[in-house]
Design an enzyme around this catalytic site. Sequence first.
Site, PDB file in Angstrom:
ATOM      1  N   HIS A 107      -8.107  -0.758   6.111  1.00  0.00           N
ATOM      2  CA  HIS A 107      -8.363  -2.013   6.823  1.00  0.00           C
ATOM      3  C   HIS A 107      -8.965  -3.023   5.851  1.00  0.00           C
ATOM      4  O   HIS A 107      -9.859  -2.677   5.076  1.00  0.00           O
ATOM      5  CB  HIS A 107      -9.317  -1.753   7.997  1.00  0.00           C
ATOM      6  CG  HIS A 107      -9.527  -2.956   8.847  1.00  0.00           C
ATOM      7  ND1 HIS A 107      -8.582  -3.412   9.748  1.00  0.00           N
ATOM      8  CD2 HIS A 107     -10.555  -3.825   8.914  1.00  0.00           C
ATOM      9  CE1 HIS A 107      -9.039  -4.512  10.321  1.00  0.00           C
ATOM     10  NE2 HIS A 107     -10.232  -4.783   9.841  1.00  0.00           N
ATOM     11  N   ASP A 122     -10.190   0.559  14.713  1.00  0.00           N
ATOM     12  CA  ASP A 122     -10.909   0.414  13.428  1.00  0.00           C
ATOM     13  C   ASP A 122     -12.345   0.952  13.475  1.00  0.00           C
ATOM     14  O   ASP A 122     -13.259   0.358  12.883  1.00  0.00           O
ATOM     15  CB  ASP A 122     -10.917  -1.071  12.990  1.00  0.00           C
ATOM     16  CG  ASP A 122      -9.518  -1.617  12.798  1.00  0.00           C
ATOM     17  OD1 ASP A 122      -8.631  -0.842  12.392  1.00  0.00           O
ATOM     18  OD2 ASP A 122      -9.303  -2.815  13.053  1.00  0.00           O
ATOM     19  N   ASN A 151       0.837  -1.212   0.000  1.00  0.00           N
ATOM     20  CA  ASN A 151       0.000   0.000   0.000  1.00  0.00           C
ATOM     21  C   ASN A 151       0.869   1.257   0.000  1.00  0.00           C
ATOM     22  O   ASN A 151       0.528   2.252  -0.634  1.00  0.00           O
ATOM     23  CB  ASN A 151      -0.944   0.020   1.212  1.00  0.00           C
ATOM     24  CG  ASN A 151      -2.214  -0.762   0.953  1.00  0.00           C
ATOM     25  OD1 ASN A 151      -3.067  -0.349   0.166  1.00  0.00           O
ATOM     26  ND2 ASN A 151      -2.332  -1.914   1.597  1.00  0.00           N
TER      27      ASN A 151
HETATM   28  C1  GAR Z   1      -3.159  -4.707   4.101  1.00  0.00           C
HETATM   29  O1  GAR Z   1      -4.093  -5.686   3.706  1.00  0.00           O
HETATM   30  C2  GAR Z   1      -3.801  -3.755   5.089  1.00  0.00           C
HETATM   31  O2  GAR Z   1      -5.137  -3.472   4.817  1.00  0.00           O
HETATM   32  C3  GAR Z   1      -3.685  -4.540   6.365  1.00  0.00           C
HETATM   33  O3  GAR Z   1      -2.404  -5.114   6.306  1.00  0.00           O
HETATM   34  C4  GAR Z   1      -2.049  -5.342   4.935  1.00  0.00           C
HETATM   35  C5  GAR Z   1      -0.719  -4.687   4.687  1.00  0.00           C
HETATM   36  O4  GAR Z   1      -0.238  -4.955   3.398  1.00  0.00           O
HETATM   37  N1  GAR Z   1      -3.846  -3.700   7.504  1.00  0.00           N
HETATM   38  C6  GAR Z   1      -4.368  -4.118   8.651  1.00  0.00           C
HETATM   39  O5  GAR Z   1      -4.752  -5.259   8.832  1.00  0.00           O
HETATM   40  C7  GAR Z   1      -4.462  -3.054   9.715  1.00  0.00           C
HETATM   41  N2  GAR Z   1      -5.324  -3.462  10.749  1.00  0.00           N
HETATM   42  P1  GAR Z   1       0.935  -4.076   2.779  1.00  0.00           P
HETATM   43  O6  GAR Z   1       2.039  -3.985   3.837  1.00  0.00           O
HETATM   44  O7  GAR Z   1       1.385  -4.848   1.579  1.00  0.00           O
HETATM   45  O8  GAR Z   1       0.391  -2.722   2.440  1.00  0.00           O
END
Ligand code: GAR
Length: 193
Positions: free
Chosen positions: A114, A150, A22
């Site tokens: 999230h 959240d 992200n």
């Molecule tokens: C993503 O799916 C994000 O939405 C989630 O962690 C992942 C990170 O992926 N976040 C949470 O669960 C926060 N509670 P990334 O490091 O590849 O962006």
Amino acid sequence: MAILTGINKVKTAVFISGNGSNLKSLIKFSRSNKSPISIKLIISSHSKAKGLSYGKIFKIKKRVINFKNTKIFDDKLISILRKNQIEMICLAGFMKILSKNFIQKFNGKIINIHPSLLPKYKGLNTHKRALKNKEKYSGCTVHFVNSKLDSGKIILQKRVKISKNETEKSLTEKILIQEHKLYPKAISKIFNL
Ligand code: GAR
């Protein structure tokens, strides 16, 4: 649409803990003319977070913060953010809980992504729980951060259909693709763009 240059873009920090996919999509978005934000700082809760590599690739300042001692962490982090004139914070796969004190200091300026259709499946293991409950849909949400986990005001959501043979892995990948589109859209929405 107004052309936004580096000078009038909102100085933003992205907080990560892991892969940083992200973060990567936000950096790409931030470098386009239509983005209202400019990413000036990456904060990671882990020194080994893969996402830290994007700091080097895209030449963005990065800092690793030890989140174990809340008071020291708060003071240190607030000072780093102020020094860098940070005006907005995007949490992107950031797996630590921010203190109430910290959230108050940046009230209304912290947003998070999230991987569920909030208010469903707050917290961890969202995909596992959605599959266990035989949900037909899941998705992702961008929301403002308040002191409850959240639970802040929702900015945008994207619904994703869960297929018959969906696994946790396939659902994670499917939703991540949507996260990468949703986060920039939500930021544009905040700034009425
Ligand atoms: C993503 O799916 C994000 O939405 C989630 O962690 C992942 C990170 O992926 N976040 C949470 O669960 C926060 N509670 P990334 O490091 O590849 O962006």
